[in-house]
Design a protein around this motif. Structure first.
Motif, short mmCIF file in Angstrom:
data_model
loop_
_atom_site.label_atom_id
_atom_site.label_comp_id
_atom_site.label_asym_id
_atom_site.label_seq_id
_atom_site.Cartn_x
_atom_site.Cartn_y
_atom_site.Cartn_z
N PHE A 43 7.34 9.88 -3.44
CA PHE A 43 7.54 10.40 -2.08
C PHE A 43 7.92 11.88 -2.19
CE2 PHE A 43 10.97 11.77 0.77
CZ PHE A 43 10.29 11.80 1.97
N GLU B 297 0.80 -1.23 0.00
CA GLU B 297 0.00 0.00 0.00
C GLU B 297 0.83 1.27 0.00
OE1 GLU B 297 -2.43 -0.38 3.44
OE2 GLU B 297 -3.43 -2.21 2.74
N ASN B 298 2.04 1.22 0.55
CA ASN B 298 2.89 2.42 0.56
C ASN B 298 4.35 2.02 0.66
OD1 ASN B 298 3.15 1.70 3.29
ND2 ASN B 298 1.58 3.13 3.93
N ASP C 102 7.17 8.20 5.09
CA ASP C 102 6.37 7.32 4.24
C ASP C 102 5.96 8.03 2.97
OD1 ASP C 102 6.33 5.02 5.88
OD2 ASP C 102 4.73 5.86 7.11
N GLY C 103 5.82 7.24 1.92
CA GLY C 103 5.27 7.73 0.66
C GLY C 103 4.31 6.70 0.12
N ASP C 104 3.62 7.02 -0.96
CA ASP C 104 2.77 6.01 -1.57
C ASP C 104 3.61 5.17 -2.53
OD1 ASP C 104 2.97 7.44 -4.01
OD2 ASP C 104 1.23 8.66 -3.50
N THR C 105 2.99 4.26 -3.25
CA THR C 105 3.76 3.38 -4.12
C THR C 105 4.15 4.04 -5.44
OG1 THR C 105 1.67 2.46 -4.96
CG2 THR C 105 2.76 1.28 -3.15
N THR C 106 3.76 5.29 -5.61
CA THR C 106 4.11 6.02 -6.83
C THR C 106 5.27 6.98 -6.60
OG1 THR C 106 1.83 5.89 -7.61
CG2 THR C 106 3.25 7.52 -8.66
N ASN D 130 8.73 -1.59 0.53
CA ASN D 130 7.28 -1.54 0.46
C ASN D 130 6.66 -1.97 1.79
OD1 ASN D 130 8.19 -4.24 -0.10
ND2 ASN D 130 6.12 -4.75 -0.75
#
Length: 296
Positions: free
Chosen positions: A73, A50-51, A67-71, A88
């Motif tokens: 940061f 998810e992130n 934290d960042g998303d999977t796309t 991940n």
């Protein structure tokens, strides 16, 4: 009594006359950092989560968790030089230790049974390590980062020809690494264990799959672990059993290299002997090449 009062007042006046001590604090100079994650080649069954968790290790020993998303940061950090680990999340079956330092951070799977040396299977883990990341003043640090797979999927297909009726087949993969270093991506040799292969039957073929960090070669693992690292236990309907042990470590040596991210293992067992074929699979967009390796 009067003398005591005079001394007390004189002390208060002396202390009150001392100059005030002021602590100077300088706000750190901050600068923006942004990463774009390039997932590149992924198999369809891969789960990236998810992130992304990003850990920045500063030269002064400070550690910053973000934290960042999977796309992508986006964040801000004090200007300086960092080492960076990215992975991940979530990965509930994987534990992490030694994360206070970039060089010692490890991912591991816990034992299922300490007495038998059985370990669980890891989740899909993708990670990246940046040995040097410069965050400079008045300039955005903009990088494209490719998380690499830290686990590999090995599928097994077993076909047995025998006059006896087959009741069940159980499989076990030995000398698998149960821990790896996140900064180097290399397995921890002392972490060798074994994991069960869940096997189902479909007609005449018994199939199963496991996720592993990697399979250690004998020289990398414990000298107490036998050379043969694939064990198949066959149970027949008449109550008899047969055990087949094979060594597939050399065939799986390319796992984790640029051209080897997964493997398919075909085993044909007949009264005359055993035939083994291992294919190292490359993850590419579309259909990738398969490299057959035969061991007759």
């Amino acid at each position: 009594m009067q003398m005591k009062r005079i001394i007390h007042i004189g002390l208060w006046i002396l202390l009150g006359s001392l100059p005030a001590c002021k602590k100077e604090f300088t706000e750190p100079v901050m600068s923006r950092v942004q990463f774009t994650f390039d997932w590149g080649k992924l198999p369809p069954e891969a789960q990236i989560g998810e992130n992304m968790g990003i850990r920045f290790y500063a030269e002064d020993g400070q550690v910053y968790d973000m934290d960042g998303d999977t796309t992508s940061f986006n964040g801000s950090l004090p200007v300086g030089t960092y080492q960076v680990l990215l992975r991940n999340k979530p990965t509930p079956s994987i534990g992490f230790r030694g994360e206070e330092r970039f060089e010692t951070a490890e991912a591991y799977v816990s034992p299922v049974s300490r007495s038998a040396g059985l370990v669980g299977q890891p989740d899909w883990l993708f990670s990246a390590a940046l040995a040097r990341c410069e965050v400079t003043e008045k300039k955005v640090t903009d990088l494209s980062v490719t998380p690499k797979p830290m686990v590999h999927r090995i599928t097994f297909n077993v076909k047995i020809t025998d006059h006896r009726e087959i009741e069940a087949v159980a499989g076990c993969l030995l000398n698998v690494a149960s821990a790896l270093n996140l900064s180097t991506g290399q397995p921890i040799p002392s972490s060798a264990g074994e994991t069960d292969i869940p096997i189902d039957r479909s007609g005449e073929v018994f199939s199963g799959a496991v996720l592993v960090f990697t399979v250690l070669k004998q020289k990398e693992g414990s000298p107490d672990i036998p050379d043969k690292n694939l064990k198949l236990d066959i149970s027949f309907a008449d109550g008899t059993e047969k055990t087949v042990e094979l060594d597939i470590s050399d065939q799986l040596a390319d796992l984790g290299e640029e051209t080897g991210n997964g493997a398919e293992v075909d085993v044909v067992i007949t009264p005359e002997g055993v035939r083994l074929e291992v294919r190292i699979i490359e993850w590419v967009e579309g259909k990738g090449p398969e490299i057959p390796i035969k061991n007759n």
